[in-house]
Design an enzyme around this catalytic site. Structure first.
Site, PDB file in Angstrom:
ATOM      1  N   SER A  21       0.504  -0.967   0.350  1.00 56.61           N
ATOM      2  CA  SER A  21       0.294   0.228  -0.453  1.00 56.61           C
ATOM      3  C   SER A  21       1.194   1.301  -0.186  1.00 56.61           C
ATOM      4  O   SER A  21       1.956   0.996   0.926  1.00 56.61           O
ATOM      5  CB  SER A  21      -1.266   0.068   1.300  1.00 56.61           C
ATOM      6  OG  SER A  21      -1.796   1.087   1.628  1.00 56.61           O
ATOM      7  N   GLU A  88      -8.094   5.194   3.718  1.00 57.16           N
ATOM      8  CA  GLU A  88      -9.463   3.623   3.745  1.00 57.16           C
ATOM      9  C   GLU A  88      -8.994   2.633   3.825  1.00 57.16           C
ATOM     10  O   GLU A  88      -9.164   2.196   4.641  1.00 57.16           O
ATOM     11  CB  GLU A  88     -10.506   4.234   2.211  1.00 57.16           C
ATOM     12  CG  GLU A  88     -11.737   4.861   2.656  1.00 57.16           C
ATOM     13  CD  GLU A  88     -12.573   4.482   4.109  1.00 57.16           C
ATOM     14  OE1 GLU A  88     -12.631   3.440   4.366  1.00 57.16           O
ATOM     15  OE2 GLU A  88     -13.137   5.765   4.482  1.00 57.16           O
ATOM     16  N   GLU A  89      -7.569   2.947   3.073  1.00 55.36           N
ATOM     17  CA  GLU A  89      -6.925   1.993   2.935  1.00 55.36           C
ATOM     18  C   GLU A  89      -5.897   1.045   4.115  1.00 55.36           C
ATOM     19  O   GLU A  89      -6.421   0.181   5.091  1.00 55.36           O
ATOM     20  CB  GLU A  89      -6.126   1.548   1.452  1.00 55.36           C
ATOM     21  CG  GLU A  89      -5.907   0.801   0.324  1.00 55.36           C
ATOM     22  CD  GLU A  89      -5.008   0.543  -0.232  1.00 55.36           C
ATOM     23  OE1 GLU A  89      -3.712   0.786  -0.673  1.00 55.36           O
ATOM     24  OE2 GLU A  89      -5.407   1.252  -1.369  1.00 55.36           O
ATOM     25  N   LEU A  90      -5.731   2.294   4.835  1.00 57.05           N
ATOM     26  CA  LEU A  90      -5.641   2.107   6.159  1.00 57.05           C
ATOM     27  C   LEU A  90      -6.114   1.519   7.514  1.00 57.05           C
ATOM     28  O   LEU A  90      -5.722   0.288   7.910  1.00 57.05           O
ATOM     29  CB  LEU A  90      -4.435   3.668   6.451  1.00 57.05           C
ATOM     30  CG  LEU A  90      -3.484   3.903   7.250  1.00 57.05           C
ATOM     31  CD1 LEU A  90      -2.169   2.744   7.324  1.00 57.05           C
ATOM     32  CD2 LEU A  90      -2.745   4.715   8.277  1.00 57.05           C
TER      33      LEU A  90
END
Length: 162
Positions: A21, A88-90
């Site tokens: 990421s 959001e990924e985190l």
């Protein structure tokens, strides 16, 4: 804490060894090199620039790849929080860490861990901008994720790394 036998078992059951990421600003500087080294060492790496050919697949494909990864490597840069997608990924990565015990390895690229953890410096302005578009609940979830990941021991690459 995971034992090496736990990681080996996960590796045999999951599709990816590492979910990578990062914010687009680190691409071509650091993440491309990291990806190449991992692949050369026969690590199965999800890199959405490489794996995701159709942007319409979006969040569900990313979520599936994260869930199907043994470890989640997050390259955190000064511009990381500019992207609500990265935040959001985190948040999802933090959920996988706490709910499934996934390994999370932060790489602090040109940003000090305490600045990331406390959302100081460039992150203050990013959150000010996000607060104009997103709910306070979402903002707090992102802040909590940054704090959690900022407290994980990782690697720090200081300014000027090429």
């Amino acid at each position: 804490m995971m034992k090496s036998s736990d990681v080996s078992d996960l590796r045999s059951r999951l599709k990816w060894d590492v979910f990578l990421s990062f914010q687009r600003d680190t691409r071509h500087k650091f993440t491309d090199r990291l990806y190449e080294v991992l692949v050369k060492e026969q690590v199965r790496v999800w890199n959405d620039d490489v794996e995701r050919e159709n942007d319409e697949l979006g969040a569900s494909l990313l979520e599936e790849a994260m869930e199907d990864s043994v470890a989640l490597v997050v390259v955190l840069s000064p511009n990381y929080a500019k992207s609500h997608r990265c935040l959001e990924e985190l948040a999802k990565i933090c959920h996988l860490k706490t709910s499934l015990g996934r390994l999370v390895l932060p790489i602090f690229y040109e940003v000090e861990p305490w600045i990331f953890r406390k959302q100081k410096g460039p992150f203050e302005m990013d959150f000010k901008e996000h607060s104009k578009r997103f709910s306070e609940e979402k903002i707090q979830r992102w802040r909590k994720a940054m704090n959690l990941v900022g407290n994980i021991s990782g690697f720090v690459f200081r300014y000027g790394f090429q």
